[in-house]
Design a protein around this motif. Structure first.
Motif, PDB file in Angstrom:
ATOM      1  N   TRP A 180       7.295  -2.100  24.282  1.00  0.00           N
ATOM      2  CA  TRP A 180       7.688  -2.406  25.662  1.00  0.00           C
ATOM      3  C   TRP A 180       7.074  -3.717  26.150  1.00  0.00           C
ATOM      4  N   VAL A 182       7.690  -6.308  28.022  1.00  0.00           N
ATOM      5  CA  VAL A 182       8.686  -6.543  29.061  1.00  0.00           C
ATOM      6  C   VAL A 182       9.046  -8.029  29.202  1.00  0.00           C
ATOM      7  N   MET A 266      20.452  -3.266  30.607  1.00  0.00           N
ATOM      8  CA  MET A 266      19.023  -3.373  30.905  1.00  0.00           C
ATOM      9  C   MET A 266      18.611  -4.788  31.278  1.00  0.00           C
ATOM     10  N   LEU A 269      18.405  -5.853  34.839  1.00  0.00           N
ATOM     11  CA  LEU A 269      17.321  -5.270  35.633  1.00  0.00           C
ATOM     12  C   LEU A 269      16.005  -6.025  35.443  1.00  0.00           C
ATOM     13  N   LEU A 270      15.960  -6.869  34.401  1.00  0.00           N
ATOM     14  CA  LEU A 270      14.726  -7.599  34.110  1.00  0.00           C
ATOM     15  C   LEU A 270      14.806  -9.056  34.566  1.00  0.00           C
ATOM     16  N   ARG A 273      11.853 -10.917  35.970  1.00  0.00           N
ATOM     17  CA  ARG A 273      10.810 -11.265  35.013  1.00  0.00           C
ATOM     18  C   ARG A 273      11.067 -12.577  34.299  1.00  0.00           C
TER      19      ARG A 273
ATOM     20  N   LEU B 185      16.505   6.987  31.417  1.00  0.00           N
ATOM     21  CA  LEU B 185      15.215   6.326  31.216  1.00  0.00           C
ATOM     22  C   LEU B 185      14.397   6.351  32.505  1.00  0.00           C
ATOM     23  N   MET B 266       7.437  -0.140  31.787  1.00  0.00           N
ATOM     24  CA  MET B 266       8.872  -0.211  32.056  1.00  0.00           C
ATOM     25  C   MET B 266       9.301   0.716  33.181  1.00  0.00           C
ATOM     26  N   LEU B 269       9.598  -0.494  36.694  1.00  0.00           N
ATOM     27  CA  LEU B 269      10.696  -1.430  36.967  1.00  0.00           C
ATOM     28  C   LEU B 269      12.016  -0.702  37.217  1.00  0.00           C
ATOM     29  N   LEU B 270      12.043   0.590  36.869  1.00  0.00           N
ATOM     30  CA  LEU B 270      13.272   1.363  37.029  1.00  0.00           C
ATOM     31  C   LEU B 270      13.223   2.272  38.250  1.00  0.00           C
ATOM     32  N   ARG B 273      16.205   2.994  40.390  1.00  0.00           N
ATOM     33  CA  ARG B 273      17.240   3.826  39.794  1.00  0.00           C
ATOM     34  C   ARG B 273      16.982   5.314  40.011  1.00  0.00           C
TER      35      ARG B 273
END
Lengths: 325, 325
Positions: A180, A182, A266, A269-270, A273, B185, B266, B269-270, B273
């Motif tokens: 992970w 990120v 995904m 959503l990043l 970053r 997730l 991670m 960051l979700l 959701r």
């Protein structure tokens, strides 16, 4: 090329198939397989907005199947694309890979830019690995990224293309996902936009597996270097490919879903970053490239590598490979 | 229990080791291994704020190693915890699992609540699998979640504990990650807070592997059902465990890093959701449970399962297992 079961037929024309593709649940003859490859590359370019028709493209060419296939495919699809070959000095492997790259370019009347690390920066990868006492792939990746960026920007190219295929991208994604990482995940995209000091970087082969790019080369009569790099043996990346191949064998389509769903579901959503690290870029006092380096001398990682590796006496590849076994 | 190399010594006391734990790069004697397990559970509870000292805990107990280990560990750590056993009607497997759960509770003077799907809802899992023509694990998971939630809320429990261990959580995480099921997730956490109609749900064993929970039971003299559920054979979940075990063997610590880094890096960051789906919850007209169902009758998935499965003539487990081979 025994890649189809005897008697299997092309999904499109019902002629004898030369390749079975379980993930597409279909088999193809040579012509329709090549057509499928063109369509997959065109689809990646469109889906991810990788290239414009007027892009001046530089393809990073190693002499292996992927980089020659992507160069071939882009030219076939009507793009203007020159090649860039970086001489890494990895013994016979580099000698032979350079010959394949030159032969491909010469046979098609394409322009190939060449840069030798030893001639231009005073070191080669085996020496860099010995001098830094780190895995060779680390110095190699750093060196290639730097040369790719410099040549692309100085040559006025608007897009740097690499031959990363679906297996490559999925394996890197698996590695980053298992830990992970990120920040790395956020940047693992088929396109990185141009920004100050960096060209746009795109990967048009992300919808093709390495089995497919190999078949493309064989069917197109492209003579490529089959051997894996002797310094990459035991690389964790290769283990991740094996892992994904096992998953794919149990459940065809898994590998493509893993990578493509990541990009679609995904990666957005990043996005935050990705912007974070841009602010911290400074110009390297050595080469002028943008860097996040914060050392006392302010030198970028590449200039530090050059300083360390060029001061070291040359080390032959055999010594480094043997030392790791 | 041959789980340590001959001659290996406990990291703590240098006595003979009974178990080697490559991911901790250490071996342990029985006493110090049990201590390590207690510490890992206490650490998970603290790190993820799973339980309060005054929580009234209901442990979902299957009679297998994980659920008996977590019940045992929580009682040892001083928590008030009752057990809940759900009779799934999976032939001998269920008969024996129930005996193990009852024997454990009786031997320690603990309270075990029992619910039989056949007696209370008119079906069992083999019949549900046949009636729905889906994999048994689907009906089983749905049934257990419903019963767990109902019994916990109606019994005034403030926390529902399940015995999911690190292998379980990492395997589910891998499955969700391979398809990038972002909504799943987002909810894969060691704690889900209580909300309207659902109790708080926590997984105190997420820092222990299944090899470790098995060793806990053996060393503590807990008699558990060793067999895997006969209906779960071939389950994709089990393949994901194999995959992670291969990665772990190459690189000890990978499995824990995969799960724990997910939760720490991670999952936050979700967070957005997670809140999304809460708005769409309605009360099921059949059982009153919150549901997102949008069918004409408005019934929740459990009530629809009950309707389908209880109308079907009983099917013995052997028939379902044999039919799938």
């Amino acid at each position: 090329m025994a890649v189809s079961r005897p008697g299997s037929k092309c999904k499109v024309c019902r002629g004898p198939a030369v390749i079975d593709l379980p993930r597409h649940n279909a088999n193809f003859c040579a012509d329709h397989f090549l057509e499928l490859c063109r369509r997959q590359v065109a689809k990646a370019i469109e889906q991810f907005q990788l290239l414009e028709r007027d892009d001046r493209i530089l393809v990073a060419v190693s002499g292996g199947k992927d980089s020659l296939a992507v160069w071939d495919l882009l030219v076939e699809l009507g793009y203007r694309a020159d090649g860039l070959y970086v001489g890494l000095g990895i013994g016979d492997y580099s000698d032979v890979s350079g010959e394949h790259a030159r032969a491909f370019a010469a046979g098609r009347g394409l322009r190939l830019v060449e840069v030798s690390l030893r001639d231009e920066h005073g070191y080669d990868i085996p020496t860099a690995a010995a001098a830094t006492r780190r895995v060779p792939c680390s110095a190699c990746g750093l060196s290639k990224r730097h040369v790719f960026d410099r040549v692309a920007l100085e040559g006025g190219y608007t897009a740097l293309v690499t031959g990363h295929n679906l297996d490559d991208e999925a394996a890197v994604l698996l590695g980053n996902t298992l830990r992970w990482e990120v920040e790395y995940l956020a940047r693992q995209l088929p396109k990185l936009e141009a920004r100050e000091g960096f060209p746009k970087k795109v990967k048009p082969l992300v919808r093709l597996t390495e089995r497919e790019t190999a078949a493309w080369c064989v069917l197109r009569g492209i003579d490529y270097l089959v051997d894996e790099c002797p310094m990459a043996a035991g690389n964790r990346h290769l283990h991740h490919k094996d892992t994904l191949n096992e998953i794919e064998a149990r459940s065809p389509g898994s590998k493509a879903a893993f990578y493509l769903n990541f990009v679609q579901r995904m990666a957005p959503l990043l996005a935050e970053r990705r912007s974070d690290d841009q602010e911290a870029l400074r110009a390297c006092p050595g080469c002028g490239s943008p860097t996040t380096a914060t050392g006392a001398d302010g030198l970028c990682a590449f200039c530090r590598l050059v300083a360390t590796a060029s001061a070291h006496e040359p080390v032959p590849v055999e010594l480094v490979v043997r030392g790791r076994r």
